[in-house]
Design a protein around this motif. Sequence first.
Motif, PDB file in Angstrom:
ATOM      1  N   ASP A  57     -25.229  11.125  38.300  1.00 34.87           N
ATOM      2  CA  ASP A  57     -25.498  10.064  36.811  1.00 34.87           C
ATOM      3  C   ASP A  57     -25.493   8.943  36.671  1.00 34.87           C
ATOM      4  O   ASP A  57     -25.306   8.521  35.820  1.00 34.87           O
ATOM      5  N   GLN A  87     -18.813   3.869  37.708  1.00 35.09           N
ATOM      6  CA  GLN A  87     -19.730   4.805  37.248  1.00 35.09           C
ATOM      7  C   GLN A  87     -18.405   6.043  37.157  1.00 35.09           C
ATOM      8  O   GLN A  87     -19.117   6.911  36.366  1.00 35.09           O
ATOM      9  N   ARG A  90     -16.859   6.353  33.733  1.00 34.05           N
ATOM     10  CA  ARG A  90     -17.314   6.335  33.303  1.00 34.05           C
ATOM     11  C   ARG A  90     -17.650   8.719  33.470  1.00 34.05           C
ATOM     12  O   ARG A  90     -17.529   9.718  32.149  1.00 34.05           O
ATOM     13  N   VAL A  91     -17.557   8.925  34.367  1.00 30.67           N
ATOM     14  CA  VAL A  91     -17.412  10.530  34.991  1.00 30.67           C
ATOM     15  C   VAL A  91     -15.934  11.040  34.025  1.00 30.67           C
ATOM     16  O   VAL A  91     -16.087  12.251  33.690  1.00 30.67           O
ATOM     17  N   ARG A  92     -14.708  10.110  34.676  1.00 31.60           N
ATOM     18  CA  ARG A  92     -13.432  10.927  34.559  1.00 31.60           C
ATOM     19  C   ARG A  92     -13.096  10.866  33.365  1.00 31.60           C
ATOM     20  O   ARG A  92     -13.032  11.804  32.511  1.00 31.60           O
ATOM     21  N   ALA A  93     -14.306   9.580  32.395  1.00 33.65           N
ATOM     22  CA  ALA A  93     -13.703   9.817  30.493  1.00 33.65           C
ATOM     23  C   ALA A  93     -14.048  11.050  30.295  1.00 33.65           C
ATOM     24  O   ALA A  93     -14.567  11.884  29.239  1.00 33.65           O
ATOM     25  N   ARG A  94     -15.865  11.829  31.120  1.00 30.13           N
ATOM     26  CA  ARG A  94     -16.617  12.822  30.810  1.00 30.13           C
ATOM     27  C   ARG A  94     -15.803  14.339  30.406  1.00 30.13           C
ATOM     28  O   ARG A  94     -15.793  14.515  29.772  1.00 30.13           O
ATOM     29  N   SER A  97     -13.653  14.475  28.117  1.00 29.67           N
ATOM     30  CA  SER A  97     -13.765  15.233  27.151  1.00 29.67           C
ATOM     31  C   SER A  97     -14.346  16.542  27.327  1.00 29.67           C
ATOM     32  O   SER A  97     -14.082  17.429  26.556  1.00 29.67           O
ATOM     33  N   LEU A  98     -14.477  16.665  28.046  1.00 35.25           N
ATOM     34  CA  LEU A  98     -15.019  18.211  28.596  1.00 35.25           C
ATOM     35  C   LEU A  98     -13.855  19.541  28.980  1.00 35.25           C
ATOM     36  O   LEU A  98     -13.941  20.096  28.126  1.00 35.25           O
TER      37      LEU A  98
END
Length: 140
Positions: A57, A87, A90-94, A97-98
Amino acid sequence: MRIGELARATGVDTETIRYYEKAGLLPAPARGSNGYRIYGTEHLERLAFVRHCRALDIPLAEIRRLLEFLLHPETDCTDVDRLIETQLERVRARLASLQALERQLSALRGRCATGRLAGDCGILRELLAAAQEEVRPERP
């Protein structure tokens, strides 16, 4: 090899390959006398790299930067580390959120009483109430 062969070899759609060419992620291929694109090992390897980065991603702009580092192996790779760290953030933030989304959906699912009519559905009532709350004008 032609574009269809490259697509099959990498699992990348032909339209995506053309897009990557236009975006400068793949070098322009040679053209045969018939006008068809002719791809070589360099294209195959570069496309596999881009595909792997996309699977992680990583945005195209960042992939372009990574490709620059590949072209200049003598440069310091501190920025590569920073790019991957960004990156990862970003993945940790997503993920957070998930996880919040999962909690919301679980709570919503808890509103269900099976065997009831849609008119009595707690999930639908909750969704409708939330939607109405979003469009309700703010009071002064």
